[in-house]
Design a protein around this motif. Structure first.
Motif, PDB file in Angstrom:
ATOM      1  N   ALA A 200      -7.233   3.297  -0.156  1.00  0.00           N
ATOM      2  CA  ALA A 200      -6.878   2.748   1.158  1.00  0.00           C
ATOM      3  C   ALA A 200      -5.479   2.140   1.118  1.00  0.00           C
ATOM      4  N   GLY A 201      -5.181   1.383   0.060  1.00  0.00           N
ATOM      5  CA  GLY A 201      -3.866   0.769  -0.054  1.00  0.00           C
ATOM      6  C   GLY A 201      -2.762   1.791  -0.245  1.00  0.00           C
ATOM      7  N   ALA A 202      -3.020   2.792  -1.084  1.00  0.00           N
ATOM      8  CA  ALA A 202      -1.992   3.800  -1.362  1.00  0.00           C
ATOM      9  C   ALA A 202      -1.691   4.631  -0.120  1.00  0.00           C
ATOM     10  N   LEU A 203      -2.744   5.143   0.545  1.00  0.00           N
ATOM     11  CA  LEU A 203      -2.532   5.962   1.738  1.00  0.00           C
ATOM     12  C   LEU A 203      -2.045   5.122   2.915  1.00  0.00           C
ATOM     13  N   GLY A 204      -2.334   3.811   2.882  1.00  0.00           N
ATOM     14  CA  GLY A 204      -1.872   2.920   3.935  1.00  0.00           C
ATOM     15  C   GLY A 204      -0.411   2.522   3.800  1.00  0.00           C
ATOM     16  N   GLY A 205       0.227   2.974   2.729  1.00  0.00           N
ATOM     17  CA  GLY A 205       1.657   2.732   2.573  1.00  0.00           C
ATOM     18  C   GLY A 205       2.014   1.408   1.936  1.00  0.00           C
ATOM     19  N   GLU A 206       1.065   0.772   1.235  1.00  0.00           N
ATOM     20  CA  GLU A 206       1.392  -0.506   0.592  1.00  0.00           C
ATOM     21  C   GLU A 206       2.395  -0.324  -0.540  1.00  0.00           C
ATOM     22  N   GLY A 207       2.290   0.793  -1.257  1.00  0.00           N
ATOM     23  CA  GLY A 207       3.223   1.050  -2.344  1.00  0.00           C
ATOM     24  C   GLY A 207       4.533   1.598  -1.822  1.00  0.00           C
ATOM     25  N   ARG A 208       5.543   1.584  -2.670  1.00  0.00           N
ATOM     26  CA  ARG A 208       6.867   2.067  -2.277  1.00  0.00           C
ATOM     27  C   ARG A 208       7.076   3.527  -2.653  1.00  0.00           C
ATOM     28  N   ILE A 237     -10.415  13.382   0.477  1.00  0.00           N
ATOM     29  CA  ILE A 237      -9.582  14.575   0.677  1.00  0.00           C
ATOM     30  C   ILE A 237      -9.149  14.657   2.141  1.00  0.00           C
ATOM     31  N   ARG A 238     -10.100  14.438   3.032  1.00  0.00           N
ATOM     32  CA  ARG A 238      -9.779  14.522   4.459  1.00  0.00           C
ATOM     33  C   ARG A 238      -8.836  13.395   4.880  1.00  0.00           C
ATOM     34  N   ALA A 239      -8.946  12.266   4.204  1.00  0.00           N
ATOM     35  CA  ALA A 239      -8.088  11.131   4.558  1.00  0.00           C
ATOM     36  C   ALA A 239      -6.645  11.344   4.108  1.00  0.00           C
ATOM     37  N   THR A 240      -6.409  12.308   3.206  1.00  0.00           N
ATOM     38  CA  THR A 240      -5.042  12.554   2.735  1.00  0.00           C
ATOM     39  C   THR A 240      -4.297  13.555   3.607  1.00  0.00           C
ATOM     40  N   ASP A 241      -4.899  14.015   4.695  1.00  0.00           N
ATOM     41  CA  ASP A 241      -4.279  15.048   5.527  1.00  0.00           C
ATOM     42  C   ASP A 241      -2.888  14.650   6.022  1.00  0.00           C
ATOM     43  N   ARG A 242      -2.761  13.397   6.488  1.00  0.00           N
ATOM     44  CA  ARG A 242      -1.470  12.968   7.048  1.00  0.00           C
ATOM     45  C   ARG A 242      -0.393  12.979   5.956  1.00  0.00           C
ATOM     46  N   ALA A 244      -0.442  14.874   3.278  1.00  0.00           N
ATOM     47  CA  ALA A 244      -0.205  16.269   2.910  1.00  0.00           C
ATOM     48  C   ALA A 244       0.716  16.962   3.909  1.00  0.00           C
ATOM     49  N   ARG A 245       0.592  16.624   5.187  1.00  0.00           N
ATOM     50  CA  ARG A 245       1.457  17.258   6.188  1.00  0.00           C
ATOM     51  C   ARG A 245       2.919  16.885   5.977  1.00  0.00           C
ATOM     52  N   SER A 246       3.163  15.691   5.444  1.00  0.00           N
ATOM     53  CA  SER A 246       4.540  15.240   5.243  1.00  0.00           C
ATOM     54  C   SER A 246       5.119  15.673   3.896  1.00  0.00           C
ATOM     55  N   TYR A 247       4.293  15.612   2.853  1.00  0.00           N
ATOM     56  CA  TYR A 247       4.834  15.793   1.505  1.00  0.00           C
ATOM     57  C   TYR A 247       4.141  16.890   0.691  1.00  0.00           C
ATOM     58  N   GLY A 248       3.044  17.444   1.192  1.00  0.00           N
ATOM     59  CA  GLY A 248       2.273  18.402   0.405  1.00  0.00           C
ATOM     60  C   GLY A 248       1.071  17.716  -0.229  1.00  0.00           C
ATOM     61  N   SER A 249       0.278  18.494  -0.910  1.00  0.00           N
ATOM     62  CA  SER A 249      -0.949  17.977  -1.512  1.00  0.00           C
ATOM     63  C   SER A 249      -0.645  16.868  -2.513  1.00  0.00           C
ATOM     64  N   PRO A 250      -1.412  15.755  -2.477  1.00  0.00           N
ATOM     65  CA  PRO A 250      -1.227  14.727  -3.496  1.00  0.00           C
ATOM     66  C   PRO A 250      -1.946  15.057  -4.801  1.00  0.00           C
ATOM     67  N   PHE A 251      -2.722  16.159  -4.802  1.00  0.00           N
ATOM     68  CA  PHE A 251      -3.488  16.533  -5.991  1.00  0.00           C
ATOM     69  C   PHE A 251      -2.648  17.507  -6.821  1.00  0.00           C
ATOM     70  N   LEU A 252      -1.619  16.960  -7.483  1.00  0.00           N
ATOM     71  CA  LEU A 252      -0.595  17.800  -8.082  1.00  0.00           C
ATOM     72  C   LEU A 252      -0.842  18.148  -9.544  1.00  0.00           C
ATOM     73  N   TYR A 253      -1.675  17.397 -10.235  1.00  0.00           N
ATOM     74  CA  TYR A 253      -1.953  17.725 -11.624  1.00  0.00           C
ATOM     75  C   TYR A 253      -2.970  18.860 -11.671  1.00  0.00           C
ATOM     76  N   VAL A 254      -2.835  19.751 -12.636  1.00  0.00           N
ATOM     77  CA  VAL A 254      -3.702  20.927 -12.706  1.00  0.00           C
ATOM     78  C   VAL A 254      -5.172  20.522 -12.734  1.00  0.00           C
ATOM     79  N   GLU A 255      -5.496  19.512 -13.528  1.00  0.00           N
ATOM     80  CA  GLU A 255      -6.896  19.101 -13.650  1.00  0.00           C
ATOM     81  C   GLU A 255      -7.473  18.674 -12.306  1.00  0.00           C
ATOM     82  N   CYS A 256      -6.779  17.767 -11.603  1.00  0.00           N
ATOM     83  CA  CYS A 256      -7.348  17.286 -10.344  1.00  0.00           C
ATOM     84  C   CYS A 256      -7.182  18.322  -9.240  1.00  0.00           C
ATOM     85  N   ARG A 257      -6.156  19.180  -9.333  1.00  0.00           N
ATOM     86  CA  ARG A 257      -5.994  20.227  -8.331  1.00  0.00           C
ATOM     87  C   ARG A 257      -7.148  21.233  -8.426  1.00  0.00           C
TER      88      ARG A 257
END
Length: 569
Positions: A200-208, A237-242, A244-257
């Motif tokens: 929630a914090g990461a997708l909410g933009g708390e980090g830089r 996964i569904r919560a990361t849609d916004r 993903a539309r801006s930057y691409g999939s956040p699941f970039l490591y082969v294992e988690c992808r």
């Protein structure tokens, strides 16, 4: 990880004596990275590198290519940047890259030795140079590599330090690591709560930094799959849609992808699953075999769901002794009528991992199906009971649903048809609640088959509902079975005309466009920064999906589509 403009002592300047044009290009590259414009960033850093092969240019180019999905190239470039910063005595920048390399060697290449080496190097540099500000980041990756109890202790310590320092990125990454460690210790509910808060914090933009979203997303994905909290992972996964539309999939490591693609299969998004699994395979070209096997097995699982049994067999050919492929190979053997062989393989696998581990849930259900195929319904019912009990004890809804479905099938085989149907109803409700449309449709078809003699009209309606779901997903073979049942009972099984072939992925569309321009495979590989072997695979997929015989026909199709699109503007 810390980023280039955060490192102590590095404000807005680059290397001494650097050409002013190179400095301008580096600044442009940084701006493009910040905006998620990977191609523009790559071009700016590549041109800067031509003017001055500085550590900054190598670092920026490596980061841009990594975000664009060119994992191996990104790692190689940042390794060169690490050496450049070390030679210039910019140790903090070198530590940042060493930590990034450690994470990538583990999660993208499955190379634990290289990951441990880069982490140890980061630790020594931090200790030898008194870089206290970077110590928590080193500890965070040490927590990831540690046993669960020690990992939780280290991650909690990092989290507390991050809160005191007001470092939101470090705090969120550490909180996700605490959650993962707790899940590994069996404290699933607590761990999921920590992961939810971090996401929630990461997708909410708390980090830089975007890296925080990648770190927390992949940590959450892997941890959820470990405890079979698939529904939980799908919701995130569904919560990361916004994002993903801006930057691409956040699941970039082969294992988690790979896990991401597998969960998309469960969620019914098979087009996106195909794209993610192919991207994982492309990135896994340079990985150690284990990660490559995992991606192949996941794609084979999709092929089985699509009813493409021969294609699934081709994908896992030669992987008979690999743990990642055990379940999909067992599914293939069951489909081929080799239940005894499947059962022997599954028992050997389960003896190695332990039946109390939720990661072996699919293998347990498959063993139950093998028991049924060998006319051992009592054994299947016992496994179904075990699955349901295990799910109840650990709060795992999927295990309970799988156990209920297996019990329903076993009880029907034992002649307890009413009780068996009741268990199937329970399983159907659970799979619907978990938003797993394929598993729900499979369960609905089983229920229809069990109601044929007792309630044929109900069986027809259940069969039609299953048929509609299978056709919507693209599960052709299952759809054929549902249609046959409906027609057998005198019902009509209307189906849409052939949907045609599977849609092209984004990468396949890029390759097709270049085919239309008359480019050769080597030219396509150079333009898209991928290997020639990968281009060959994309071309083969395009030919199969378009139903054309050769690349000339595919190129003609591309030209025709381009002309048609222009005419409609």
């Amino acid at each position: 990880m810390v980023r280039r403009n955060d490192v102590a002592g590095h404000v807005c300047s680059y290397g001494r004596g650097m050409d002013s044009d190179a400095e301008r290009l580096l600044a442009q590259g940084d701006q493009a990275l910040a905006a998620g414009e990977w191609t523009a960033a790559r071009d700016a850093f590549a041109t800067a590198r031509e003017l001055d092969e500085s550590a900054e240019a190598l670092d920026g180019l490596g980061e841009a290519r990594w975000w664009a999905g060119e994992t191996h190239a990104g790692v190689q470039l940042r390794e060169q940047a690490y050496a450049g910063f070390c030679r210039r005595g910019e140790v903090a920048r070198a530590v940042d890259i060493a930590l990034w390399l450690s994470k990538n060697h583990a999660a993208n290449f499955g190379n634990e030795a290289a990951a441990a080496g880069w982490l140890a190097r980061a630790r020594r540099l931090v200790d030898d140079h008194g870089l206290a500000a970077l110590d928590p980041w080193v500890r965070l990756l040490e927590a990831d590599a540690a046993e669960p109890v020690e990992g939780e202790r280290l991650a909690r310590g990092v989290h507390d330090r991050a809160r005191s320092a007001g470092d939101a990125d470090l705090q969120l990454c550490a909180l996700s690591q605490v959650g993962a460690a707790r899940i590994r210790r069996g404290r699933v509910a607590e761990g999921l709560t920590n992961l939810d808060e971090a996401m929630a914090g990461a997708l909410g933009g708390e980090g830089r930094h975007r890296d925080t979203v990648v770190f927390t997303s992949c940590t959450t994905m892997i941890a959820c799959v470990t405890c079979a909290a698939n529904d939980h992972a799908v919701q995130w996964i569904r919560a990361t849609d916004r994002y993903a539309r801006s930057y691409g999939s956040p699941f970039l490591y082969v294992e988690c992808r790979t896990l991401y693609g597998t969960l998309l299969i469960d969620a019914g998004d098979w087009v996106q699953a195909e794209e993610e699994l192919r991207a994982a395979l492309e990135s896994a070209d340079h990985a150690l075999p284990a990660l490559h096997h995992q991606a192949l097995a996941a794609l084979a699982r999709l092929r089985l769901a699509q009813g493409r049994l021969a294609d699934a067999e081709d994908l896992v050919a030669g992987l008979e002794d690999q743990p990642a492929a055990v379940e999909v190979i067992a599914r293939i053997q069951l489909d081929r009528g080799r239940a005894a062989i499947a059962a022997a393989r599954l028992r050997r696998h389960l003896a190695g991992v332990g039946e109390a581990d939720l990661a072996c849930l699919p293998a347990l259900e498959l063993l139950g199906l093998a028991e049924l195929d060998q006319d051992h319904p009592d054994g299947a019912d016992e496994i179904g009971r075990h699955l349901a009990t295990l799910g109840g004890e650990l709060g795992c809804d999927i295990a309970q649903a799988a156990g209920a479905r297996l019990r329903g099938r076993a009880l029907h085989a034992l002649g307890a048809t009413h009780e068996g149907s009741s268990w199937l109803e329970t399983a159907l409700a659970a799979f619907n609640r978990l938003t797993m449309p394929y598993e729900a449709a499979r369960t609905r078809l089983l229920l229809a088959q069990h109601l044929v003699d007792r309630a044929p009209e109900v069986a027809v309606e259940e069969g039609r509902a299953a048929l509609a779901a299978f056709d919507a997903l693209g599960a052709r073979r299952d759809g054929d079975a549902a249609a046959e049942l409906v027609r057998k009972l005198g019902g009509t099984a209307s189906r849409p005309g052939p949907k045609g072939l599977a849609p092209l992925t984004n990468r396949e569309r890029e390759v097709l466009e270049l085919l239309g321009e008359g480019r050769s495979n080597p030219q396509i590989a150079d333009q898209l920064y991928i290997s020639r072997r990968t281009v060959e695979q994309h071309v083969a997929n395009i030919l199969a999906k378009l139903g054309v015989a050769n690349r000339t026909e595919a190129a003609a199709r591309a030209l025709n589509d381009r002309t048609t699109n222009r005419g409609h503007r």
